[in-house]
Motif scaffolding. Structure first.
Motif, mmCIF file in Angstrom:
data_model
loop_
_atom_site.group_PDB
_atom_site.id
_atom_site.type_symbol
_atom_site.label_atom_id
_atom_site.label_comp_id
_atom_site.label_asym_id
_atom_site.label_seq_id
_atom_site.Cartn_x
_atom_site.Cartn_y
_atom_site.Cartn_z
ATOM 1 N N ASP A 29 0.803 -1.215 0.000
ATOM 2 C CA ASP A 29 0.000 0.000 0.000
ATOM 3 C C ASP A 29 0.833 1.261 0.000
ATOM 4 O O ASP A 29 0.332 2.333 -0.260
ATOM 5 C CB ASP A 29 -0.919 0.010 1.231
ATOM 6 N N ASN A 30 2.139 1.145 0.337
ATOM 7 C CA ASN A 30 3.007 2.314 0.287
ATOM 8 C C ASN A 30 3.054 2.885 -1.114
ATOM 9 O O ASN A 30 3.294 4.059 -1.316
ATOM 10 C CB ASN A 30 4.418 1.948 0.753
ATOM 11 N N GLU A 152 17.419 9.364 -0.617
ATOM 12 C CA GLU A 152 18.194 10.577 -0.865
ATOM 13 C C GLU A 152 18.134 10.947 -2.342
ATOM 14 O O GLU A 152 18.053 12.124 -2.698
ATOM 15 C CB GLU A 152 19.640 10.378 -0.421
ATOM 16 N N TYR A 153 18.175 9.931 -3.208
ATOM 17 C CA TYR A 153 18.006 10.180 -4.648
ATOM 18 C C TYR A 153 16.666 10.866 -4.883
ATOM 19 O O TYR A 153 16.578 11.853 -5.625
ATOM 20 C CB TYR A 153 18.023 8.859 -5.421
ATOM 21 N N ALA A 154 15.611 10.320 -4.268
ATOM 22 C CA ALA A 154 14.268 10.867 -4.448
ATOM 23 C C ALA A 154 14.212 12.327 -4.009
ATOM 24 O O ALA A 154 13.625 13.176 -4.698
ATOM 25 C CB ALA A 154 13.255 10.032 -3.676
ATOM 26 N N TYR A 166 7.254 7.149 -6.404
ATOM 27 C CA TYR A 166 7.595 6.092 -5.455
ATOM 28 C C TYR A 166 9.095 5.845 -5.490
ATOM 29 O O TYR A 166 9.709 5.863 -6.561
ATOM 30 C CB TYR A 166 6.835 4.813 -5.835
ATOM 31 N N ALA A 167 9.676 5.608 -4.320
ATOM 32 C CA ALA A 167 11.086 5.233 -4.216
ATOM 33 C C ALA A 167 11.143 3.825 -3.645
ATOM 34 O O ALA A 167 10.661 3.582 -2.538
ATOM 35 C CB ALA A 167 11.830 6.212 -3.309
ATOM 36 N N SER A 172 16.306 -0.357 -5.530
ATOM 37 C CA SER A 172 17.085 0.865 -5.790
ATOM 38 C C SER A 172 16.562 1.604 -7.024
ATOM 39 O O SER A 172 17.316 1.998 -7.909
ATOM 40 C CB SER A 172 18.573 0.528 -5.963
ATOM 41 N N GLU A 173 15.253 1.792 -7.049
ATOM 42 C CA GLU A 173 14.616 2.465 -8.178
ATOM 43 C C GLU A 173 13.749 3.626 -7.704
ATOM 44 O O GLU A 173 13.240 3.609 -6.582
ATOM 45 C CB GLU A 173 13.720 1.488 -8.949
#
Length: 199
Positions: A29-30, A152-154, A166-167, A172-173
């Motif tokens: 659900d996240n 951190e990328y997000a 979504y992260a 790692s996407e």
């Protein structure tokens, strides 16, 4: 007493099973569903991998995983088939530039490209690689700084004007929300603006 112990044992197993199911359900659900609240619209996510994951998600450089229309359990986007005939078992001699390998590219078209409203395979890959060019450059720059945490990328993507849908720390996407205009040209767009652009 033996019967009660047996029932207690079954009850404990049931509780453990339900706990696992709830955890898995909550994790799923996240990644909430996308919605435009009107039929006929085409939208989804551009998925980029930083190459720091395991297995197929490990690569020397960041790469594109694919462009995924938000159909079925992912949202209420329309699934629009390619305009021209295409060959389901076509093997590309050359890997599209933004993908890590031709097998992933073929899989992505067969699974997602067939719902993306494109003309054919070539149109799908041209749009994906064009759409991902600048975000991939940003992802490469972030990776070269030594950052590994996908969240951190997000955050950096958001600060650079991208909308991260979504992260995914497991792969790692990051997923960037995208929308297809009336001519079926995909653009990156904040999902909050989908409803304003719904046809």
């Amino acid at each position: 007493r033996i019967v009660l112990l047996y029932m207690d044992h079954k009850f404990i197993i049931l509780i453990l099973f339900l706990t696992i199911v709830i955890i898995l359900f909550c994790n799923k659900d996240n990644q909430k569903k996308m919605s435009c609240n009107k039929s006929g619209d085409l939208y989804g996510v551009l998925v980029l991998c930083n190459g720091l994951g395991n297995g197929m998600y490990k690569n020397r450089e960041p790469f594109v995983h694919g462009l995924w229309p938000a159909v079925e359990e992912y949202g209420n986007s329309k699934c629009i088939s390619p305009k021209n005939n295409y060959i389901n078992n076509k093997k590309f001699v050359k890997t599209p530039g933004c993908f890590s390998n031709k097998y992933l590219a073929n899989h992505e078209f067969k699974k997602h490209g067939v719902c993306a409203g494109v003309k054919d395979e070539e149109d799908y890959f041209n749009q994906v690689c064009s759409l991902s060019k600048k975000p991939l450059e940003l992802m490469k720059n972030i990776r070269h700084t030594g950052i590994t945490d996908i969240n951190e990328y997000a955050n950096i993507f958001e600060k650079n004007g991208y909308h991260v849908w979504y992260a995914n720390s497991d792969t790692s996407e990051i997923e960037l929300s995208a929308y297809a205009n009336p001519n079926f040209r995909w653009i990156l767009m904040d999902s909050n603006n989908f409803k304003r652009n719904c046809r």
